[in-house]
Design a protein around this motif. Structure first.
Motif, PDB file in Angstrom:
ATOM      1  N   ASP A   1       4.095   0.326  -1.102  1.00 40.12           N
ATOM      2  CA  ASP A   1       2.653   0.509  -1.267  1.00 40.12           C
ATOM      3  C   ASP A   1       1.940  -0.838  -1.337  1.00 40.12           C
ATOM      4  N   GLY A   2       0.751  -0.880  -0.766  1.00 40.76           N
ATOM      5  CA  GLY A   2      -0.058  -2.087  -0.846  1.00 40.76           C
ATOM      6  C   GLY A   2       0.174  -3.073   0.273  1.00 40.76           C
ATOM      7  N   SER A   3       0.962  -2.701   1.274  1.00 36.79           N
ATOM      8  CA  SER A   3       1.140  -3.555   2.447  1.00 36.79           C
ATOM      9  C   SER A   3       1.122  -2.670   3.688  1.00 36.79           C
ATOM     10  N   SER A   4       0.889  -3.293   4.829  1.00 31.82           N
ATOM     11  CA  SER A   4       0.774  -2.519   6.062  1.00 31.82           C
ATOM     12  C   SER A   4       1.557  -3.182   7.191  1.00 31.82           C
ATOM     13  N   PRO A   5       2.226  -2.384   8.034  1.00 32.85           N
ATOM     14  CA  PRO A   5       2.905  -2.934   9.211  1.00 32.85           C
ATOM     15  C   PRO A   5       1.964  -3.148  10.391  1.00 32.85           C
ATOM     16  N   ASP A   6       0.696  -2.788  10.204  1.00 33.87           N
ATOM     17  CA  ASP A   6      -0.305  -2.899  11.272  1.00 33.87           C
ATOM     18  C   ASP A   6      -0.846  -4.328  11.337  1.00 33.87           C
ATOM     19  N   PRO A   7      -0.624  -5.044  12.439  1.00 30.40           N
ATOM     20  CA  PRO A   7      -1.103  -6.432  12.543  1.00 30.40           C
ATOM     21  C   PRO A   7      -2.612  -6.573  12.416  1.00 30.40           C
ATOM     22  N   CYS A   8      -3.353  -5.486  12.606  1.00 24.97           N
ATOM     23  CA  CYS A   8      -4.811  -5.540  12.500  1.00 24.97           C
ATOM     24  C   CYS A   8      -5.305  -5.269  11.079  1.00 24.97           C
ATOM     25  N   SER A   9      -4.395  -4.962  10.175  1.00 24.25           N
ATOM     26  CA  SER A   9      -4.780  -4.645   8.802  1.00 24.25           C
ATOM     27  C   SER A   9      -4.939  -5.902   7.963  1.00 24.25           C
ATOM     28  N   ASP A  10      -5.867  -5.853   7.001  1.00 26.95           N
ATOM     29  CA  ASP A  10      -6.037  -6.965   6.061  1.00 26.95           C
ATOM     30  C   ASP A  10      -4.792  -7.172   5.208  1.00 26.95           C
ATOM     31  N   SER A  11      -3.984  -6.132   5.057  1.00 25.36           N
ATOM     32  CA  SER A  11      -2.785  -6.233   4.223  1.00 25.36           C
ATOM     33  C   SER A  11      -1.503  -6.274   5.058  1.00 25.36           C
ATOM     34  N   TYR A  12      -1.618  -6.747   6.306  1.00 22.82           N
ATOM     35  CA  TYR A  12      -0.443  -6.871   7.177  1.00 22.82           C
ATOM     36  C   TYR A  12       0.598  -7.766   6.521  1.00 22.82           C
ATOM     37  N   CYS A  13       1.832  -7.281   6.461  1.00 21.21           N
ATOM     38  CA  CYS A  13       2.883  -8.003   5.736  1.00 21.21           C
ATOM     39  C   CYS A  13       3.821  -8.783   6.645  1.00 21.21           C
TER      40      CYS A  13
END
Length: 200
Positions: free
Chosen positions: A7-19
């Protein structure tokens, strides 16, 4: 990175929370991790500065459960924020990352604390609380620096007191363990709590 892809991270490169595509996928994080890993027998403190919100935080970020050494760490935060307020009356809040701001898996402070064994690991959100956000006015830069330095110096004094306490009660073979993040409670002189051997 510790507890990445939760939770709190995203695999989406366009997301602000891209990890990132994998732990330490970027050369900068890989180099920092390598340095900390190579020297974690001597590093007792790590701090990561961000903006904004005026928070002084400790692990965990990936879960709202506080770590076993929470009080030890948060008491250091309390001394830091008190020192900050003494400079220009700027008020910071302190707690664990997930409790105070949001759940953020893959956090650096979680990795330094949970994997690299750097017990005094902190994450800080500097000025302000949202009036200017990331576009802090130029006239607040130096005051922010002064109060942050005061907070960090207070924290370093706190850490020094506790590291020395740990060393006093550890024998020659065991006291280096405190440098890798094992807190040792103060106790009367006697057998080393690490191995029951002779104290240094």
């Amino acid at each position: 990175i510790h507890m990445m892809f939760l939770d709190g991270s995203s695999p989406d490169p366009c997301s602000d929370s891209y990890c990132g595509s994998k732990p330490f996928s970027e050369v900068e994080t890989a180099q920092v991790a390598q340095f900390l890993s190579n020297h974690n027998d001597t590093i007792v403190h790590y701090i990561n500065f961000h903006a904004f919100s005026q928070y002084w935080m400790v692990p965990w970020a990936y879960t709202t459960t506080r770590p076993a050494e929470f009080k030890l760490l948060d008491d250091g935060s309390a001394e830091a924020v008190q020192a900050i307020m003494a400079v220009e009356n700027t008020k910071y809040t302190h707690d664990s990352v997930a409790q105070i701001i949001y759940v953020a898996s893959g956090s650096t402070v979680d990795w330094t604390y949970g994997t690299a064994n750097i017990i005094f690991s902190y994450g800080v959100e500097l000025r302000d609380t949202g009036d200017y956000g990331f576009l802090l006015p130029e006239n607040q830069i130096i005051p922010t620096g002064k109060e942050t330095l005061a907070g960090e110096l207070a924290l370093l004094k706190y850490i020094e007191r506790h590291v020395i306490t740990f060393i006093i009660f550890f024998c020659f073979f065991c006291y280096p363990k405190i440098l890798t993040g094992i807190p040792i409670p103060a106790k009367p002189m006697g057998p080393c709590p690490g191995c029951n051997g002779i104290l240094a």
